[in-house]
Design a protein around this motif. Structure first.
Motif, short mmCIF file in Angstrom:
data_model
loop_
_atom_site.label_atom_id
_atom_site.label_comp_id
_atom_site.label_asym_id
_atom_site.label_seq_id
_atom_site.Cartn_x
_atom_site.Cartn_y
_atom_site.Cartn_z
N MET A 153 75.70 41.90 47.88
CA MET A 153 75.70 41.63 46.44
C MET A 153 74.52 40.76 46.06
N MET A 154 74.18 39.78 46.90
CA MET A 154 73.01 38.95 46.62
C MET A 154 71.74 39.81 46.58
N LYS A 155 71.63 40.77 47.47
CA LYS A 155 70.45 41.65 47.48
C LYS A 155 70.38 42.47 46.20
N ASN A 156 71.53 42.93 45.70
CA ASN A 156 71.55 43.65 44.43
C ASN A 156 71.03 42.77 43.30
N LEU A 157 71.42 41.50 43.32
CA LEU A 157 70.98 40.56 42.30
C LEU A 157 69.51 40.19 42.47
N MET A 158 69.07 40.09 43.73
CA MET A 158 67.66 39.79 43.98
C MET A 158 66.75 40.91 43.46
N ASN A 159 67.24 42.13 43.46
CA ASN A 159 66.48 43.25 42.91
C ASN A 159 66.17 43.04 41.43
N GLU A 160 66.98 42.18 40.76
CA GLU A 160 66.77 41.85 39.35
C GLU A 160 66.11 40.48 39.20
N ASN A 161 65.41 40.06 40.25
CA ASN A 161 64.63 38.82 40.24
C ASN A 161 65.48 37.56 40.15
N ILE A 162 66.70 37.64 40.63
CA ILE A 162 67.56 36.45 40.71
C ILE A 162 67.41 35.86 42.11
N THR A 163 67.03 34.60 42.16
CA THR A 163 66.83 33.93 43.45
C THR A 163 67.67 32.67 43.58
N GLU A 164 68.47 32.36 42.57
CA GLU A 164 69.33 31.18 42.61
C GLU A 164 70.79 31.63 42.51
N PHE A 165 71.61 31.12 43.43
CA PHE A 165 73.00 31.55 43.52
C PHE A 165 73.94 30.36 43.59
N ILE A 166 75.13 30.57 43.04
CA ILE A 166 76.24 29.64 43.22
C ILE A 166 77.38 30.43 43.84
N VAL A 167 77.91 29.94 44.94
CA VAL A 167 79.04 30.59 45.60
C VAL A 167 80.22 29.62 45.57
N ILE A 168 81.33 30.08 45.00
CA ILE A 168 82.55 29.25 44.95
C ILE A 168 83.39 29.57 46.17
N VAL A 169 83.67 28.54 46.97
CA VAL A 169 84.40 28.73 48.22
C VAL A 169 85.76 28.04 48.17
N GLY A 170 86.61 28.43 49.10
CA GLY A 170 87.94 27.84 49.22
C GLY A 170 88.50 28.18 50.59
N TYR A 171 89.13 29.36 50.67
CA TYR A 171 89.71 29.82 51.93
C TYR A 171 88.61 30.02 52.98
N ASN A 172 88.84 29.42 54.18
CA ASN A 172 87.86 29.51 55.28
C ASN A 172 86.43 29.20 54.80
N LYS A 173 86.33 28.15 54.02
CA LYS A 173 85.05 27.81 53.37
C LYS A 173 83.92 27.56 54.37
N GLN A 174 84.27 27.05 55.55
CA GLN A 174 83.23 26.66 56.50
C GLN A 174 82.37 27.85 56.92
N LYS A 175 82.98 29.03 56.97
CA LYS A 175 82.23 30.22 57.38
C LYS A 175 81.11 30.54 56.38
N VAL A 176 81.40 30.36 55.09
CA VAL A 176 80.38 30.60 54.06
C VAL A 176 79.33 29.49 54.11
N ILE A 177 79.79 28.26 54.28
CA ILE A 177 78.87 27.12 54.34
C ILE A 177 77.87 27.29 55.49
N GLU A 178 78.35 27.80 56.61
CA GLU A 178 77.47 28.00 57.77
C GLU A 178 76.49 29.16 57.55
N LEU A 179 76.93 30.17 56.82
CA LEU A 179 76.07 31.34 56.60
C LEU A 179 74.98 31.07 55.57
N ALA A 180 75.28 30.23 54.58
CA ALA A 180 74.36 30.05 53.44
C ALA A 180 72.93 29.69 53.85
N PRO A 181 72.70 28.71 54.75
CA PRO A 181 71.31 28.38 55.10
C PRO A 181 70.57 29.56 55.74
N LYS A 182 71.27 30.38 56.49
CA LYS A 182 70.65 31.54 57.11
C LYS A 182 70.19 32.55 56.06
#
Length: 255
Positions: A37-66
């Motif tokens: 989904m981020m790649k779809n948005l990047m195709n429209e020149n969006i480079t800033e994202f906000i991701v709302i986390v909750g359940y198993n949040k650590q997995k998203v937190i670890e992936l984000a820097p990559k």
């Protein structure tokens, strides 16, 4: 413009696939739903994202820097600490209040379990007004998040409708419905303060409210563009059947 992706839910109907990870981190063809989904948005020149986390949040937190390093983007992680007892109105308000208070801008809001034709993202990114993607072709059922648009007008190409939302939700009459809101929308910067005010009223009324209801009230005071799919394909992944459909769609989009 900012991309906001809601990724806080538990995805209980997809267990055991979501036992250890949130739905947006499920992979199809070697890529998570979130990154796709981020790649779809990047195709429209969006480079800033906000991701709302909750359940198993650590997995998203670890992936984000990559993902930031891989795609040269910026990801802000915000947490809905009460994800298990609230609904999307709370998660959305966390993001939209952050945007209003830090760097007011247009934002595209997407449910993290959506798989859509990239053309859908292109069409909504082009709109100047607040906008919603409405499937006007799919056969509706009791689970469809339907809406009724009154005083409709259409562009000549029949791709955009305007009007006010008379009613929105799963329980409304199928035959009277204009179509289904697919969980992809855009909030214009000019509507941001009012949108947040409406969200907070919804949350005060019931923390289990969906953010979708905010658009009904907003449509009475600001112009909303209803971007029609006209047959473009998408799915929201709620259960195993949706999961199978998502895999087929991604194969189709990639080929």
């Amino acid at each position: 413009m900012i991309g906001v992706i809601l990724s806080a839910g538990m995805g209980t109907r997809l267990m055991p696939l979501t036992k250890e990870i949130p739905k947006p981190l499920l992979e199809i063809n070697g890529m998570t739903l979130l990154e796709r989904m981020m790649k779809n948005l990047m195709n429209e020149n969006i480079t800033e994202f906000i991701v709302i986390v909750g359940y198993n949040k650590q997995k998203v937190i670890e992936l984000a820097p990559k993902l930031e390093k891989k795609h040269s983007i910026r990801i802000t992680i915000l947490e809905n600490k009460r994800y298990d007892v609230t609904n999307t109105s709370v998660s959305t308000c966390i993001a939209s209040r952050y945007i209003e208070e830090n760097h007011a801008d247009d934002f595209i809001l997407i449910n993290g379990d959506n798989v859509v034709d990239p053309e859908i993202i292109k069409r909504i990114a082009e709109r100047k007004n607040t906008a919603m993607i409405v499937d006007n072709v799919k056969e509706l059922n009791e689970e469809s998040f339907k809406l009724i648009i009154e005083n409709e007008t259409f562009t000549e190409e029949k791709t955009i409708a305007n009007g006010t939302i008379a009613e929105i939700g799963k329980g409304i009459d199928i035959d009277s419905s204009t179509g289904e809101f697919i969980g992809v929308s855009k909030v214009s910067r000019k509507d941001l303060a009012k949108f947040n005010e409406i969200l907070e009223d919804l949350i005060d009324e019931d923390e289990q409210n969906y953010y979708d209801f905010a658009y009904e009230t907003l449509s009475k005071v600001s112009e909303i563009d209803y971007v029609l799919t006209n047959g473009l394909k998408w799915t929201e992944i709620d259960d195993k059947n949706d999961w199978n459909q998502a895999q087929k769609l991604i194969d189709e989009f990639e080929n």
